[in-house]
Every structure is written in structure tokens, then in C-alpha cells.
Design an enzyme around this catalytic site. Structure first.
Site, PDB file in Angstrom:
ATOM      1  N   ALA A   1       0.800  -1.237   0.000  1.00 46.28           N
ATOM      2  CA  ALA A   1       0.000   0.000   0.000  1.00 46.28           C
ATOM      3  C   ALA A   1       0.831   1.284   0.000  1.00 46.28           C
ATOM      4  O   ALA A   1       0.280   2.366   0.180  1.00 46.28           O
ATOM      5  CB  ALA A   1      -1.016   0.031   1.130  1.00 46.28           C
ATOM      6  N   ALA A   2       2.148   1.195  -0.239  1.00 44.53           N
ATOM      7  CA  ALA A   2       2.944   2.428  -0.331  1.00 44.53           C
ATOM      8  C   ALA A   2       2.403   3.311  -1.458  1.00 44.53           C
ATOM      9  O   ALA A   2       2.253   4.526  -1.300  1.00 44.53           O
ATOM     10  CB  ALA A   2       4.415   2.099  -0.572  1.00 44.53           C
ATOM     11  N   GLY A   3       2.099   2.684  -2.588  1.00 45.10           N
ATOM     12  CA  GLY A   3       1.582   3.453  -3.729  1.00 45.10           C
ATOM     13  C   GLY A   3       0.219   4.064  -3.430  1.00 45.10           C
ATOM     14  O   GLY A   3      -0.064   5.199  -3.840  1.00 45.10           O
ATOM     15  N   ASP A   4      -0.626   3.331  -2.719  1.00 44.03           N
ATOM     16  CA  ASP A   4      -1.945   3.883  -2.361  1.00 44.03           C
ATOM     17  C   ASP A   4      -1.770   5.077  -1.424  1.00 44.03           C
ATOM     18  O   ASP A   4      -2.438   6.103  -1.567  1.00 44.03           O
ATOM     19  CB  ASP A   4      -2.810   2.804  -1.690  1.00 44.03           C
ATOM     20  CG  ASP A   4      -3.159   1.675  -2.655  1.00 44.03           C
ATOM     21  OD1 ASP A   4      -3.216   1.933  -3.875  1.00 44.03           O
ATOM     22  OD2 ASP A   4      -3.359   0.533  -2.193  1.00 44.03           O
TER      23      ASP A   4
END
Ligand code: ADP
Length: 342
Positions: free
Chosen positions: A284-287
């Protein structure tokens, strides 16, 4: 003003097992968890947790709304409640009686396979899009109405876990209503992978998109060529510029995990390293990045600051386990940014 996320909701059903099952094998697992997920829901929660100041009340949320679809089952109810608790408006989450809620069945191996088939921590995932595949006219019309009724400016976040033709219509509606559209092209559909990019139906989306935020692997698949892990910043900048030429999207941001990001616009570019953190889990880094970016932009902050908010949110998300449970709140993000700038 408001942030509208038009995208997916999933429930992850996660079991831990001593190893990944072989065909026909029944295993005794050790733990079972249900975790809310789906890129749409994750990005909506990422934005809501950071909060937006001066946001219009959208009825059920605090200025961040998810537009999507769940089934008429207990899981759908659970996902909607989870969003409400996170401060995300769910007026745009419809219920499709003929479908199940989007589900991911995940088996995680707690140990390495004695015959070397897998390592500890590896998983099997079966994803059933269910109601996510039914996101269509009803949701596009909801978005259109909301963009009309709630005073702007608006930001619309898209990912690729709902049908592309619906995303195309959502982007067109958003553009017609003057919203800024951010597309996180994840996951890149099979049709686009390996072919000359931008290929097929994904290309239909680009005219309605203002900001494109692929990660490294997605950029490779969109470009149809690999980018060396040790490549120099110039190579990444060149990849971002090529994507911009091919898509004609005004801002292209390539997120590069622990190498930070590069971003290009017609007449300027940015190269930013990742903030140093102790990484636990990069899920979830990109989210988190997209949530931080859109909240900063919606507050009228500059691109420089918005990129900082995005990469700070991304970095903080890697310091905790899980997806939504790892997304930072506003106070944590501001404290972190003060810490790194002092
Ligand atoms: P995705 O999760 O979509 O693959 P990335 O891994 O590129 O996206 O992460 C998005 C952003 O989060 C990156 O641009 C970076 O700023 C930040 N980030 C990701 N991984 C790390 C890390 N290991 N350390 C610090 N920051 C990170």
C-alpha cells in the site's frame, strides 16, 4: 470541493498455513483474518486519514467519497462500515444483489516448503472481482451528479481494478465537470503488458487524465520495455518523458519504491529520493502516495509540496504492517515532514 475515488473494494480473507497446499491437500491453518482492501478503498482511506481542510460535506463523508460497488452480502456491509469509520463517504457505493463483494482469498505460508517449492511468507491469491466488475453507468452517473451538485474544485482518483470502459466514462465526465483526474495505472491489464504502449483500451483513458502515477513495474509494462534496477535518474526521467509523449498526460510521476520518484511536466521536472525509514511491509505504499498527493493538491499546495506529501505518506506506510492499517494520519505525516526538514 471534494476528492472522489472511483474504484474497487475488496475483502481480503487471509489464512496462515504451514505451507502452501498441494492439489487435493487439506491443511490445518493457524490464523484467519478479514482485512479491507481494494485499491479504490485503500486510496480513499489514505486520503480521508490525511483529511482535507475546507472540504464540502458530502453527506456521509468529510470530503472524500468512494464510488464503487459491493454485493448484497455481509462482506459488502462490512466494507462500507469500515469506510464510514475511516471518514470516507459511501453514498456512491452501490449494492449489486446479483454479485458477491470483491474477494481475495489469500493463503500465506508460515514456513518454507521442505521440498523447496516456496519460502516462508510467500502466498497464493485467488481474486474474485465480483461486484467490482459491475461498476458501470450507475456509478458514472452518481459521479457526474456529485461533481455537479457539490461546489468544486474536485479531484478524481482512478485505478484499474474496475472495468476500463467505465473508467473511460468516469474520466470523461470528470473532465467535462472541470475536475482534475489522477490515474494510478495499477494493475496494468494483460492486454497492455508486453505490447507497444500505450496500447488498446488503456489509451482511451488518457485524454481524460491529468496526472499519471505508475510505479516502476507498471511503467515498464506501459512502455513495453524493462528499466534496469540500477538505472540512473536520467533513465527514469527519460522513461517518464516517453510515457508523457505517448499518453499526452500533463503530469507523469514515476514512483520508484526506495528510490523515491521522478516527475515530469511539459516545462519542468522533479527528482526526489525516498525518505529514509525502517521498512516493515511495503504493501500500500503506492496507495498512500496517491492519497498524500491528492490531499496536498486539493489544499492548493504546490507540486513540490504535493510530491513531498506523497512520498512521506508512502514512506510511512512502509513502516507498518498491512494495507489500510498502515496508512498514516495527518498529524503523523506533518510531524514526519517537520522531522525530515529540520
Ligand atoms: P507501489 O506500492 O505502487 O509499488 P512504490 O513502491 O513506488 O509504489 O511507493 C510509492 C512511494 O512510496 C515511493 O515513490 C516512495 O516515495 C515511497 N516508498 C515506497 N517504498 C519505500 C521505502 N522502502 N522507503 C521509503 N519510501 C518508500
Amino acid at each position: 470541493m471534494g476528492i472522489f475515488v472511483f474504484g474497487s473494494l475488496n475483502l481480503d480473507l487471509v489464512v496462515q498455513a504451514p505451507h502452501l497446499p498441494r492439489s487435493g491437500e487439506t491443511l490445518t491453518g493457524t490464523e484467519f483474518q478479514t482485512l479491507p482492501g481494494g485499491k479504490g478503498a485503500n486510496q480513499a482511506v489514505a486520503a480521508a486519514r490525511l483529511g482535507i481542510t475546507g472540504a464540502a460535506q458530502t453527506g456521509t463523508g468529510n470530503g472524500v467519497e468512494l464510488v464503487g460497488c459491493v454485493g448484497a452480502d455481509a462482506w459488502g456491509q462490512q466494507l462500507r462500515e469500515n469506510l464510514t469509520i475511516a471518514g470516507v463517504g459511501t453514498g456512491g457505493v452501490s449494492i449489486e444483489p446479483a454479485e458477491t463483494t470483491g474477494l481475495a482469498l489469500i493463503t500465506v505460508a508460515t514456513a518454507a516448503d521442505p521440498q523447496g517449492r516456496h519460502r516462508a511468507g510467500e502466498n497464493h491469491i485467488v481474486l474474485v472481482p465480483g461486484a467490482n466488475a459491475r461498476v458501470g453507468d450507475r456509478e458514472v452517473q452518481y459521479l457526474d451528479r456529485a461533481l455537479c451538485e457539490i461546489p468544486g474544485p474536485h479531484w478524481v482518483l482512478l485505478q484499474l481494478e474496475v472495468p476500463i470502459e467505465s473508467l473511460g466514462r468516469a474520466a470523461a465526465v470528470a473532465q467535462a465537470r472541470g475536475a482534475t483526474v489522477i490515474l494510478d495505472p495499477a494493475p496494468v491489464p494483460a492486454a497492455a503488458a508486453g505490447s507497444r504502449a500505450p496500447s488498446g483500451r488503456l489509451a482511451e483513458l488518457y485524454p481524460g487524465v491529468d496526472v499519471l502515477t505508475p510505479n516502476w513495474g507498471e511503467a515498464e509494462r506501459l512502455l513495453g520495455r524493462s528499466i534496469d534496477a540500477d538505472a540512473s535518474v536520467e533513465v527514469f526521467l527519460d522513461a517518464a518523458r516517453t510515457l508523457q509523449d505517448q499518453t499526452q498526460v500533463g503530469t507523469v510521476i514515476l514512483t520508484l519504491g526506495d528510490r523515491g520518484l521522478v516527475a515530469v511536466q511539459a516545462d519542468r521536472h522533479w527528482v526526489r529520493p525516498a525518505f529514509p525509514v525502517t521498512v516493515q511491509d511495503t504493501t500500500a505504499a503506492g496507495d498512500a502516495f496517491n492519497g498524500g498527493l491528492v490531499v496536498a493538491l486539493s489544499e492548493g499546495r504546490s507540486w513540490e509540496v504535493a510530491l513531498d506529501w506523497g512520498r512521506a505518506a508512502g514512506a510511512l506506510a512502509t513502516t507498518r504492517l498491512g494495507a489500510q492499517s498502515a496508512l498514516p494520519d495527518r498529524a503523523t505525516l506533518l510531524r514526519f515532514l517537520r522531522g525530515v526538514s529540520s
